[in-house]
Design an enzyme around this catalytic site. Structure first.
Site, PDB file in Angstrom:
ATOM      1  N   LYS A   1      -2.816  -2.030  -2.830  1.00 12.73           N
ATOM      2  CA  LYS A   1      -3.854  -1.121  -2.323  1.00 12.73           C
ATOM      3  C   LYS A   1      -3.394   0.295  -2.642  1.00 12.73           C
ATOM      4  O   LYS A   1      -2.369   0.755  -2.129  1.00 12.73           O
ATOM      5  CB  LYS A   1      -4.072  -1.306  -0.827  1.00 12.73           C
ATOM      6  CG  LYS A   1      -5.177  -0.404  -0.269  1.00 12.73           C
ATOM      7  CD  LYS A   1      -5.574  -0.773   1.150  1.00 12.73           C
ATOM      8  CE  LYS A   1      -6.656   0.169   1.676  1.00 12.73           C
ATOM      9  NZ  LYS A   1      -7.152  -0.222   3.010  1.00 12.73           N
TER      10      LYS A   1
ATOM     11  N   GLU B   1       0.823  -1.213   0.000  1.00 10.42           N
ATOM     12  CA  GLU B   1       0.000   0.000   0.000  1.00 10.42           C
ATOM     13  C   GLU B   1       0.858   1.264   0.000  1.00 10.42           C
ATOM     14  O   GLU B   1       1.041   1.905   1.041  1.00 10.42           O
ATOM     15  CB  GLU B   1      -0.953   0.017   1.200  1.00 10.42           C
ATOM     16  CG  GLU B   1      -1.911   1.201   1.164  1.00 10.42           C
ATOM     17  CD  GLU B   1      -2.809   1.308   2.397  1.00 10.42           C
ATOM     18  OE1 GLU B   1      -3.689   2.183   2.394  1.00 10.42           O
ATOM     19  OE2 GLU B   1      -2.626   0.525   3.347  1.00 10.42           O
TER      20      GLU B   1
END
Length: 301
Positions: free
Chosen positions: A219, A182
């Site tokens: 993400k 992420e």
């Protein structure tokens, strides 16, 4: 020793319809999450244990709600303390998978360093190997999530942040878990689109260098340029590309998400928007059901 990934969960994450519920507020973000839920700091003061008890009660209320099911939700991301607690007398990850059919994922990052080169990389993660082994063997976790932040386009900072994400991802993969990398781009970054182009270039080159049997997830912030990550979504080494709400309202996040084909939600604050400790159970369930339905629809658009 060869460690294998749970293939049933892997197939669900790769091919299932739905989104990821992010229930992973940590020590730093828990007070804000509780305030949004209607619980002020006066309810727990300096008592961290009470604070985490209260947030676990909130999460339990969400997870046990009738609308929180595998019909719309693929997975849930947990804070480590949530993983170590129980819901209705069952370890949280087992409750999610066995009772709900929802894949359990663990947040493993321990916060961010100060800004340098317009990025904030992850702090060191003490006891990482032990945490990964315990998550997999004892708690039956499928994967991990690790967040760092890009604050602006920077040709030095962005490669550094992506290098760190993939280095950590390799350790997670070696432990038999699927990492969610992420590298968030701040939605207020002055040159957000350029930052995303630089990020995409780095992600592409790192993924190309992975072995063919590697499996990761990403993400990412919903991109300014629609379908920027289409090639990564189609990449066989990438199980799924999911989007964070990043400070957008749920309505804004859903509208932006729906424009990006194949990108699904992994929302935290936007998922809990409108929920309150003072709501009746009927109102709470109705609010959550409406939120889940809207995020699901944006994720399959």
């Amino acid at each position: 020793m060869t460690v294998t990934i749970n293939t049933e969960q892997l197939d669900r994450m790769h091919s299932g319809q739905g989104f990821i519920a992010a229930l992973d507020q940590s020590g730093g973000s828990t007070p804000k999450a509780l305030r949004a839920y209607g619980i002020g700091e006066d309810a727990y003061g300096d008592d961290k244990q009470k604070m985490f008890d209260l947030v676990h009660q909130m999460r339990t209320r969400v997870v046990t709600s009738p609308s929180f099911t595998s019909a719309h939700i693929l997975a849930a991301i947990l804070f480590e303390m949530t993983m170590d607690r129980e819901i209705e007398g069952i370890p949280t990850a087992d409750f999610l998978w066995q009772r709900k059919g929802i894949v359990p994922i663990l947040k493993i990052d321990k916060g961010l360093t100060d800004e340098a080169d317009h990025v904030r990389v992850m702090k060191p993660i003490p006891g990482l190997e032990e945490t990964l082994a315990r998550a997999r063997e004892e708690k039956h976790i499928f994967g991990t999530k690790e967040r760092s932040v890009i604050l602006d386009a920077d040709e030095t900072g962005i490669p550094r942040i992506v290098d760190q994400q993939f280095d950590l991802g390799e350790k997670v993969r070696a432990a038999g878990l699927v990492p969610i990398l992420e590298p968030e781009v701040d939605i207020h970054a002055p040159a957000k689109e350029k930052a995303e182009d630089l990020l995409h270039e780095q992600l592409r080159s790192h993924i190309d260098a992975l072995p063919d049997d590697a499996r990761i997830m990403l993400k990412l912030t919903i991109p300014s340029r629609t379908d920027l990550y289409a090639d990564l979504i189609a990449e066989p080494k990438v199980v799924r590309v999911v989007a964070l709400s990043g400070g957008y309202s749920r309505t804004e996040a859903n509208e932006l998400l729906a424009r990006n084909h194949g990108l699904i939600a992994s929302f935290s604050r936007a998922l809990a928007e409108g929920l309150s400790v003072d709501q009746s159970q009927q109102d709470f369930d109705a609010t959550l059901a409406s939120s889940i339905a809207s995020i699901y629809q944006a994720s399959i658009s």
